[in-house]
Design a protein around this motif. Sequence first.
Motif, PDB file in Angstrom:
ATOM      1  N   ASP A  75      12.421   3.268  -1.170  1.00 12.52           N
ATOM      2  CA  ASP A  75      12.410   3.779  -2.550  1.00 12.52           C
ATOM      3  C   ASP A  75      13.507   3.176  -3.403  1.00 12.52           C
ATOM      4  OD1 ASP A  75      10.138   5.402  -2.947  1.00 12.52           O
ATOM      5  OD2 ASP A  75      11.020   6.987  -1.731  1.00 12.52           O
ATOM      6  N   LYS A 108       7.059   1.062  -8.446  1.00 15.16           N
ATOM      7  CA  LYS A 108       6.876   1.033  -6.993  1.00 15.16           C
ATOM      8  C   LYS A 108       5.512   0.449  -6.644  1.00 15.16           C
ATOM      9  CE  LYS A 108       7.201   3.935  -2.849  1.00 15.16           C
ATOM     10  NZ  LYS A 108       7.580   5.264  -2.314  1.00 15.16           N
ATOM     11  N   ASN A 165       9.583   0.974   1.101  1.00 14.30           N
ATOM     12  CA  ASN A 165       9.843   2.000   2.119  1.00 14.30           C
ATOM     13  C   ASN A 165      11.140   2.758   1.890  1.00 14.30           C
ATOM     14  OD1 ASN A 165       7.464   1.503   3.534  1.00 14.30           O
ATOM     15  ND2 ASN A 165       8.401  -0.076   4.815  1.00 14.30           N
ATOM     16  N   TYR A 185       2.466   8.861  -3.705  1.00 16.85           N
ATOM     17  CA  TYR A 185       2.626  10.300  -3.900  1.00 16.85           C
ATOM     18  C   TYR A 185       2.856  11.074  -2.612  1.00 16.85           C
ATOM     19  CZ  TYR A 185       0.739   9.084  -8.476  1.00 16.85           C
ATOM     20  OH  TYR A 185       0.539   8.506  -9.703  1.00 16.85           O
ATOM     21  N   ARG A 186       2.453  10.499  -1.488  1.00 18.48           N
ATOM     22  CA  ARG A 186       2.617  11.205  -0.217  1.00 18.48           C
ATOM     23  C   ARG A 186       3.674  10.546   0.665  1.00 18.48           C
ATOM     24  NH1 ARG A 186      -3.826  10.812   0.018  1.00 18.48           N
ATOM     25  NH2 ARG A 186      -4.337  12.463  -1.480  1.00 18.48           N
ATOM     26  N   LYS A 187       4.363   9.545   0.107  1.00 22.68           N
ATOM     27  CA  LYS A 187       5.541   8.917   0.716  1.00 22.68           C
ATOM     28  C   LYS A 187       5.259   8.245   2.059  1.00 22.68           C
ATOM     29  CE  LYS A 187       7.947  10.423  -2.747  1.00 22.68           C
ATOM     30  NZ  LYS A 187       8.304   9.481  -3.835  1.00 22.68           N
ATOM     31  N   LYS A 188       4.034   7.757   2.251  1.00 22.66           N
ATOM     32  CA  LYS A 188       3.746   7.006   3.470  1.00 22.66           C
ATOM     33  C   LYS A 188       4.444   5.655   3.423  1.00 22.66           C
ATOM     34  CE  LYS A 188      -0.442   8.917   5.464  1.00 22.66           C
ATOM     35  NZ  LYS A 188      -1.732   8.583   6.100  1.00 22.66           N
ATOM     36  N   LYS A 189       4.824   5.151   4.592  1.00 17.98           N
ATOM     37  CA  LYS A 189       5.487   3.853   4.703  1.00 17.98           C
ATOM     38  C   LYS A 189       4.440   2.755   4.865  1.00 17.98           C
ATOM     39  CE  LYS A 189       9.517   5.943   4.774  1.00 17.98           C
ATOM     40  NZ  LYS A 189      10.390   5.920   3.586  1.00 17.98           N
TER      41      LYS A 189
END
Length: 505
Positions: free
Chosen positions: A128, A96, A126, A19-23
């Motif tokens: 998406d 994901k 990473n 949800y926070r798009k961290k790699k």
Amino acid sequence: MITLTGNSLTLEQMKDVLYRKKKVNASEKSMEAAQKSREAVERIVSESRVVYGITTGFGKFSDVLIDKDHVQDLQLNLIRSHACGVGEPFPEVVAKAMVLLRANALLKGYSGIRPLVIEKLLELVNKDIIPVIPQQGSLGASGDLAPLSHLALVLIGEGEVFYKGKRMESLEALQQEGILPVTLEAKEGLALINGTQAMTAMGVVGYLEAEQLAHESELIASMTIEGLNGIIDAFTEEVHVARGYKQQIDTAARIRRYLSDSLLTTQQGEIRVQDAYSLRCIPQVHGASWQALDYVKEKLEIEMNAATDNPLIFDNGEKVISGGNFHGQPIAFAMDFMKIAVAELANISERRIERLVNPQLNDLPPFLSPEPGLQSGAMIMQYAAAALVSENKTLAHPASVDSIPSSANQEDHVSMGTIGSRHAYQIIQNVRRVLAIELICAMQAVEIRGVDKMACHTKMFYEKGREQVPSITKDRIFSKDIEKAAEWLKTIEFSKLVASLPIEY
């Protein structure tokens, strides 16, 4: 950046990635462990040792030996033949999560897969590139074979993905990102699909939503208490300490905090001596749901870091053991438990909705109507809540009590954990809509009572809620309001909402 080790992934980190798009990346030590495991597989192949899934067929074909010249064909055939998923695809966030969890499991170093393949999985996360994975078709043992096969297809440039808002052929997305498909070597196909990552990923996403809903349900219930001039004495700390359940004690404490300065709550005997159970027993009922959710959280965090492959490779290949860690029974039970716990939040919420709209149970306008008779107000909203609650009772039937034999009776007991996780997710969506209806009704009730008399916490929540759903001044298409409120409850991050409330909590 979140570093995966195979042993330390948490639900909070899952939230960061999903949800926070961290790699994500892999720890050097875990990659070294994967490499050693891989070298063991290569020795087994070169020595033509008989080891399940490496030099043999699968399932009932475990006694069929495969020549080492055909190991690549064996893995490719496995992925293609097992990609038998049907139905609508899993939500993208779940797919994901599935990729992330599979990479984490392989990093434990028991699966014999090349580090290169793990790197490809992390690239999908990473960048998406989300596999299109049908939801139906898994028995939950031997792991989630069908769903994970659709995941593995992407690595070899087959199947479909969601990428940049479009559904497309996997190879097209890989080419756009400059990612080369892999040719699977010995055991790698099996290592990719033998595991519980579909049910666990669905469970993780469901749990994260359920946890937020459980918190929101308390704040919504607090507003309902104000709308019904509820008796605050029932939430007194001593009552709950006397029973001793931590989750019950904590729920009561949060409600006391939410309502600490309310002028709409009452004392016992002021209007009535006791409230109905749906108000008076909120800490006991919601607290019990929290107990179940705590159990679910514990099991998910174990499974997120579990080796669920078969066979597992130990002692640099000296031990290769066929076991049953792919069996999803622990998660199947947890998912069924979550279904019951979350459904109960809607059960009691619907009873509070009834108390808000039923003129025989309160002194508010019938059905909170602005013009009773001419305008029906919230009458049919309660119908919708009742229908959702009833549907949940069917969905809450435990999937884990079922089993059916497969693979010519070699795999003769299965968990149905993936079905349980999917039904849990459906229940969570229904519960959110029931809570949205309670929110709409509670806002209308406190508006009638006097917003200026509300507690600071609930008043702030009311004001934010009114930005989503306006006051009921005349009948309108209320389904739009319900969906908008439900979407708001899904998207707001509760910790941020609470942080914005005027009293520190």
